[in-house]
Design a protein around this motif. Structure first.
Motif, PDB file in Angstrom:
ATOM      1  N   PHE A  32       0.838  -1.189   0.000  1.00  0.00           N
ATOM      2  CA  PHE A  32       0.000   0.000   0.000  1.00  0.00           C
ATOM      3  C   PHE A  32       0.874   1.241   0.000  1.00  0.00           C
ATOM      4  CE2 PHE A  32       0.638  -1.249   4.377  1.00  0.00           C
ATOM      5  CZ  PHE A  32       0.804  -0.063   5.086  1.00  0.00           C
ATOM      6  N   MET A  33       0.260   2.380  -0.403  1.00  0.00           N
ATOM      7  CA  MET A  33       1.033   3.603  -0.629  1.00  0.00           C
ATOM      8  C   MET A  33       0.102   4.804  -0.618  1.00  0.00           C
ATOM      9  SD  MET A  33       1.339   2.738  -4.650  1.00  0.00           S
ATOM     10  CE  MET A  33       1.149   1.015  -4.163  1.00  0.00           C
ATOM     11  N   ASN A  51       1.283   8.292  -5.450  1.00  0.00           N
ATOM     12  CA  ASN A  51       2.298   7.443  -6.084  1.00  0.00           C
ATOM     13  C   ASN A  51       1.713   6.286  -6.891  1.00  0.00           C
ATOM     14  OD1 ASN A  51       4.597   8.833  -5.158  1.00  0.00           O
ATOM     15  ND2 ASN A  51       4.438   7.843  -3.148  1.00  0.00           N
ATOM     16  N   GLU A  52       0.400   6.198  -6.959  1.00  0.00           N
ATOM     17  CA  GLU A  52      -0.237   5.046  -7.597  1.00  0.00           C
ATOM     18  C   GLU A  52       0.122   4.919  -9.076  1.00  0.00           C
ATOM     19  OE1 GLU A  52      -4.719   3.313  -8.589  1.00  0.00           O
ATOM     20  OE2 GLU A  52      -4.471   5.053  -7.269  1.00  0.00           O
ATOM     21  N   GLU A  53       0.026   5.996  -9.832  1.00  0.00           N
ATOM     22  CA  GLU A  53       0.283   5.925 -11.271  1.00  0.00           C
ATOM     23  C   GLU A  53       1.728   5.522 -11.557  1.00  0.00           C
ATOM     24  OE1 GLU A  53       0.006   8.734 -15.291  1.00  0.00           O
ATOM     25  OE2 GLU A  53      -0.820   9.449 -13.386  1.00  0.00           O
ATOM     26  N   LYS A  54       2.666   6.097 -10.819  1.00  0.00           N
ATOM     27  CA  LYS A  54       4.077   5.746 -11.003  1.00  0.00           C
ATOM     28  C   LYS A  54       4.319   4.280 -10.658  1.00  0.00           C
ATOM     29  CE  LYS A  54       5.862  10.369  -9.956  1.00  0.00           C
ATOM     30  NZ  LYS A  54       6.695  11.158  -9.008  1.00  0.00           N
ATOM     31  N   SER A  90      -9.299   7.183   2.414  1.00  0.00           N
ATOM     32  CA  SER A  90      -9.240   8.611   2.091  1.00  0.00           C
ATOM     33  C   SER A  90      -7.862   9.078   1.634  1.00  0.00           C
ATOM     34  CB  SER A  90      -9.679   9.436   3.305  1.00  0.00           C
ATOM     35  OG  SER A  90      -8.833   9.159   4.413  1.00  0.00           O
ATOM     36  N   GLN A  91      -6.805   8.405   2.087  1.00  0.00           N
ATOM     37  CA  GLN A  91      -5.454   8.879   1.782  1.00  0.00           C
ATOM     38  C   GLN A  91      -4.589   7.872   1.033  1.00  0.00           C
ATOM     39  OE1 GLN A  91      -4.055   9.817   5.744  1.00  0.00           O
ATOM     40  NE2 GLN A  91      -4.521  11.995   5.465  1.00  0.00           N
ATOM     41  N   GLU A  92      -4.910   6.596   1.167  1.00  0.00           N
ATOM     42  CA  GLU A  92      -4.010   5.573   0.649  1.00  0.00           C
ATOM     43  C   GLU A  92      -4.726   4.608  -0.288  1.00  0.00           C
ATOM     44  OE1 GLU A  92      -0.705   4.884   4.046  1.00  0.00           O
ATOM     45  OE2 GLU A  92      -2.713   4.127   4.522  1.00  0.00           O
ATOM     46  N   VAL A  93      -3.907   3.890  -1.041  1.00  0.00           N
ATOM     47  CA  VAL A  93      -4.413   2.860  -1.937  1.00  0.00           C
ATOM     48  C   VAL A  93      -3.623   1.583  -1.683  1.00  0.00           C
ATOM     49  CG1 VAL A  93      -2.860   3.572  -3.803  1.00  0.00           C
ATOM     50  CG2 VAL A  93      -4.906   2.258  -4.339  1.00  0.00           C
ATOM     51  N   SER A  94      -4.329   0.453  -1.753  1.00  0.00           N
ATOM     52  CA  SER A  94      -3.711  -0.844  -1.472  1.00  0.00           C
ATOM     53  C   SER A  94      -3.873  -1.753  -2.684  1.00  0.00           C
ATOM     54  CB  SER A  94      -4.387  -1.482  -0.249  1.00  0.00           C
ATOM     55  OG  SER A  94      -3.941  -2.808  -0.063  1.00  0.00           O
ATOM     56  N   LEU A 131       9.361   4.908  -4.091  1.00  0.00           N
ATOM     57  CA  LEU A 131       8.009   5.464  -4.011  1.00  0.00           C
ATOM     58  C   LEU A 131       7.418   5.399  -2.598  1.00  0.00           C
ATOM     59  CD1 LEU A 131       6.526   3.983  -7.324  1.00  0.00           C
ATOM     60  CD2 LEU A 131       7.455   6.281  -6.936  1.00  0.00           C
ATOM     61  N   ASN A 132       8.240   5.036  -1.618  1.00  0.00           N
ATOM     62  CA  ASN A 132       7.793   4.949  -0.219  1.00  0.00           C
ATOM     63  C   ASN A 132       6.577   4.033  -0.080  1.00  0.00           C
ATOM     64  OD1 ASN A 132       7.926   5.487   2.530  1.00  0.00           O
ATOM     65  ND2 ASN A 132       6.516   7.229   2.380  1.00  0.00           N
ATOM     66  N   ILE A 133       6.689   2.842  -0.645  1.00  0.00           N
ATOM     67  CA  ILE A 133       5.607   1.856  -0.620  1.00  0.00           C
ATOM     68  C   ILE A 133       5.815   0.921   0.561  1.00  0.00           C
ATOM     69  CG2 ILE A 133       4.557  -0.073  -1.880  1.00  0.00           C
ATOM     70  CD1 ILE A 133       5.436   1.382  -4.459  1.00  0.00           C
ATOM     71  N   GLN A 134       4.718   0.574   1.221  1.00  0.00           N
ATOM     72  CA  GLN A 134       4.772  -0.313   2.372  1.00  0.00           C
ATOM     73  C   GLN A 134       4.359  -1.729   1.974  1.00  0.00           C
ATOM     74  OE1 GLN A 134       5.907   1.029   5.479  1.00  0.00           O
ATOM     75  NE2 GLN A 134       6.385   2.571   3.923  1.00  0.00           N
ATOM     76  N   ASN A 135       5.112  -2.691   2.442  1.00  0.00           N
ATOM     77  CA  ASN A 135       4.815  -4.098   2.191  1.00  0.00           C
ATOM     78  C   ASN A 135       3.684  -4.549   3.119  1.00  0.00           C
ATOM     79  OD1 ASN A 135       7.060  -6.987   1.863  1.00  0.00           O
ATOM     80  ND2 ASN A 135       5.165  -6.506   0.843  1.00  0.00           N
ATOM     81  N   GLY A 136       2.728  -5.332   2.599  1.00  0.00           N
ATOM     82  CA  GLY A 136       1.628  -5.823   3.410  1.00  0.00           C
ATOM     83  C   GLY A 136       0.324  -5.123   3.064  1.00  0.00           C
TER      84      GLY A 136
END
Length: 272
Positions: free
Chosen positions: A172-173, A177-180, A205-209, A245-250
């Motif tokens: 999730f992020m 940063n989703e498009e990139k 509201s802020q993030e996408v998974s 892209l500062n993406i989080q695993n999980g």
């Protein structure tokens, strides 16, 4: 929103995976009769699950003119295509039993068997069911390259699971940063020669998974071998993308409460 750093979260994960794996469609219970035709070998399906009795491809034959030349040709074949466990036994009556032992079969294995059948057709031979296992010895054996030095496992920096069809990843992020991220995933699909990436998207509201499934549909006979997919290549590529892209695993919190949409990206360069 305060997050745990990538470095700390990766250290805490225990995810041992073989450093090389085979990915593609497999057969354990049904013979792929629409794709392959075996003239001399027979296919026996797994019984009670592949952990109990694995599938088998075998042939019992008596070569009447030049058994030694046949064995030499098989040996040369396996110098090129090494990633199938094949054994040839010979009983006291000169009958050969040629068998492949695998927990599951890929296209690679069936195509290799067809090459052995092509070699067999050069000689005068007779198929028989009279093989005496109690009075036999191994005269040729090939062990897959990945097993020869012990099966090597690694702990990837990115946590994902795998099976013979492909790999699964959750992350999730921030929405920005989703498009990139999707552009990088699409390029990764091409670079690592996957056929398809299916993903499920959730958002708050802020993030996408995302839950992403990388798929490969065939593992064909190749000099590169059957276990040619290198986990380190994927792991290093994902680690670079995640850091950049500062993406989080999980999975993000409460993503199960959000409607999920399924998408598919296909690799136009792959052969299905």
């Amino acid at each position: 929103m305060k997050r745990m750093s990538l470095k700390l979260s990766f250290k805490s994960m225990k995810n041992p995976i073989p450093y090389k794996i085979a990915i593609g469609k497999t057969w354990s219970y049904d013979f792929p009769k629409e794709t392959y035709c075996l003239n001399y070998f027979s296919f026996t399906s797994a019984i009670g699950g592949i952990g109990s009795t694995p599938p088998e491809i075998k042939c019992t034959v008596k070569i009447k003119d030049s058994e030694q030349k046949f064995l030499e040709e098989v040996n040369e074949l396996f110098k090129i295509y090494k990633d199938t466990n094949l054994t040839i036994l010979k009983d006291n009556n000169g009958i050969l039993k040629i068998e492949i032992f695998e927990w599951t079969f890929f296209d690679y294995d069936f195509q290799l068997i067809i090459k052995i059948e092509n070699i067999l057709e050069k000689y005068v031979f007779e198929l028989t069911n009279d093989f005496d296992f109690s009075q036999s010895e191994i005269i040729f054996k090939n062990v897959c390259e990945v097993y020869k030095d012990g099966y090597k496992y690694i702990e990837p920096k990115i946590f994902f699971s795998y099976n013979t069809f492909g790999l699964e990843l959750a992350c999730f992020m921030d929405k920005i940063n989703e498009e990139k991220f999707l552009k990088r995933i699409n390029q990764l699909l091409i670079d690592l020669n996957f056929d398809e990436a299916k993903y499920y998207r959730c958002q708050n509201s802020q993030e996408v998974s995302f839950r992403i499934y990388f798929r490969k549909y065939h593992t064909y006979l190749s000099k590169k071998g059957k276990y040619q997919f290198d986990i380190l290549d994927l792991d290093n590529s994902l680690f670079t993308i995640f850091n950049h892209l500062n993406i989080q695993n999980g999975r993000m919190k409460n993503d199960l409460n959000v409607i999920e949409v399924k998408h598919t990206i296909q690799n136009s360069n792959s052969i299905n």
